[in-house]
Design a protein around this motif. Structure first.
Motif, mmCIF file in Angstrom:
data_model
loop_
_atom_site.group_PDB
_atom_site.id
_atom_site.type_symbol
_atom_site.label_atom_id
_atom_site.label_comp_id
_atom_site.label_asym_id
_atom_site.label_seq_id
_atom_site.Cartn_x
_atom_site.Cartn_y
_atom_site.Cartn_z
ATOM 1 N N HIS A 11 -55.495 -32.797 -31.935
ATOM 2 C CA HIS A 11 -55.010 -31.422 -31.977
ATOM 3 C C HIS A 11 -53.628 -31.431 -32.629
ATOM 4 C CE1 HIS A 11 -58.038 -31.149 -28.784
ATOM 5 N NE2 HIS A 11 -58.178 -29.916 -29.208
ATOM 6 N N ALA A 12 -53.532 -30.850 -33.807
ATOM 7 C CA ALA A 12 -52.256 -30.784 -34.514
ATOM 8 C C ALA A 12 -51.384 -29.722 -33.868
ATOM 9 C CB ALA A 12 -52.490 -30.438 -35.981
ATOM 10 N N LYS A 13 -50.138 -30.086 -33.548
ATOM 11 C CA LYS A 13 -49.200 -29.101 -33.005
ATOM 12 C C LYS A 13 -48.758 -28.210 -34.152
ATOM 13 C CE LYS A 13 -47.335 -31.449 -29.024
ATOM 14 N NZ LYS A 13 -46.124 -31.765 -28.278
ATOM 15 N N LEU A 14 -49.037 -26.911 -34.022
ATOM 16 C CA LEU A 14 -48.751 -25.977 -35.101
ATOM 17 C C LEU A 14 -48.100 -24.715 -34.565
ATOM 18 C CD1 LEU A 14 -52.169 -26.159 -36.988
ATOM 19 C CD2 LEU A 14 -50.057 -27.340 -37.591
ATOM 20 N N LEU A 15 -47.378 -24.030 -35.439
ATOM 21 C CA LEU A 15 -46.889 -22.697 -35.149
ATOM 22 C C LEU A 15 -47.968 -21.694 -35.537
ATOM 23 C CD1 LEU A 15 -43.275 -23.071 -36.582
ATOM 24 C CD2 LEU A 15 -43.983 -23.160 -34.179
ATOM 25 N N PRO A 133 -39.304 -22.794 -19.301
ATOM 26 C CA PRO A 133 -39.004 -21.920 -20.432
ATOM 27 C C PRO A 133 -38.511 -22.669 -21.672
ATOM 28 C CG PRO A 133 -37.336 -21.700 -18.722
ATOM 29 C CD PRO A 133 -38.413 -22.584 -18.170
ATOM 30 N N ASN A 134 -38.099 -23.920 -21.522
ATOM 31 C CA ASN A 134 -37.647 -24.711 -22.664
ATOM 32 C C ASN A 134 -38.806 -25.240 -23.516
ATOM 33 O OD1 ASN A 134 -34.836 -24.570 -22.081
ATOM 34 N ND2 ASN A 134 -35.184 -26.020 -20.415
ATOM 35 N N MET A 135 -40.013 -25.182 -23.006
ATOM 36 C CA MET A 135 -41.150 -25.754 -23.733
ATOM 37 C C MET A 135 -41.411 -25.057 -25.064
ATOM 38 S SD MET A 135 -41.892 -28.420 -22.235
ATOM 39 C CE MET A 135 -43.260 -28.875 -23.268
ATOM 40 N N GLU A 136 -41.097 -23.772 -25.148
ATOM 41 C CA GLU A 136 -41.293 -23.075 -26.421
ATOM 42 C C GLU A 136 -40.397 -23.679 -27.502
ATOM 43 O OE1 GLU A 136 -41.404 -18.569 -28.271
ATOM 44 O OE2 GLU A 136 -41.020 -18.854 -26.142
ATOM 45 N N THR A 137 -39.152 -23.951 -27.145
ATOM 46 C CA THR A 137 -38.224 -24.586 -28.094
ATOM 47 C C THR A 137 -38.672 -26.006 -28.419
ATOM 48 O OG1 THR A 137 -36.419 -23.257 -27.237
ATOM 49 C CG2 THR A 137 -35.821 -25.230 -28.487
ATOM 50 N N PHE A 138 -39.065 -26.760 -27.400
ATOM 51 C CA PHE A 138 -39.544 -28.128 -27.633
ATOM 52 C C PHE A 138 -40.775 -28.141 -28.532
ATOM 53 C CE2 PHE A 138 -37.588 -29.398 -23.331
ATOM 54 C CZ PHE A 138 -36.397 -29.745 -23.939
ATOM 55 N N HIS A 139 -41.666 -27.181 -28.326
ATOM 56 C CA HIS A 139 -42.874 -27.112 -29.161
ATOM 57 C C HIS A 139 -42.506 -26.844 -30.619
ATOM 58 C CE1 HIS A 139 -47.084 -26.408 -30.170
ATOM 59 N NE2 HIS A 139 -46.675 -25.358 -30.845
#
Length: 161
Positions: A11-15, A133-139
């Motif tokens: 699974h490619a991490k993508l925006l 809530p920091n996971m969005e930035t980390f992602h």
């Protein structure tokens, strides 16, 4: 670090913007690639965002995931369409995952990129509620790091056009 990246089973991490901008090749089943990346097909993606739209039906849960770069349609089937394999989630697990999909919830979704009526969507395999809530930035940072180092991003991909 591996020299190449295999997109077949990863699974490619993508925006969201990257998912929505994939190039669709008319094969059977359709194949996808991301602009400005080395010519490599992609079939699975991992995205993280907020549920901004939700539709629950007896056979599926359909929702939009917004990460600030776009909204990706996602569908979680509650009943397997094909005979299940050992790796497929059970119907009980699918119903449990469907209960975690709520408006305003921050979710990490992994699944296959698919086409339905000429619209891209993610057919969900896994749903995880993100409490940090920091996971969005980390992602987002992971997406940028992986694009540069592992996904063979062309060097002009971060320049504005």
């Amino acid at each position: 670090m591996a020299t190449g990246w295999s997109s077949r089973m990863t699974h490619a991490k993508l925006l969201a913007a990257e998912v929505l901008s994939v190039t669709v090749y008319p094969t059977s089943p359709p194949s996808f690639s991301i602009p400005r990346r080395s010519p490599s097909s992609i079939s699975r993606a991992e995205i993280l965002g907020i549920v901004v739209s939700l539709e629950s039906k007896p056979k599926f849960v359909k929702f939009l995931l917004d990460d600030g770069t776009g909204c990706v349609p996602c569908i979680l089937w509650l009943h397997p369409l094909l005979p299940p394999s050992d790796n497929d989630p059970t119907p009980e697990l699918l119903r449990l995952q469907a209960r975690t999909v709520r408006l305003g919830e921050e979710l990490r979704v992994r699944g296959r990129i698919t086409l339905y009526r000429a619209q891209l969507q993610i057919t969900v395999a896994d749903v995880f509620v993100e409490k940090d809530p920091n996971m969005e930035t980390f992602h987002r940072l992971d997406c940028l790091r992986l694009a540069k180092r592992s996904y063979h991003l062309h060097k002009d991909a971060f320049t504005s056009t």
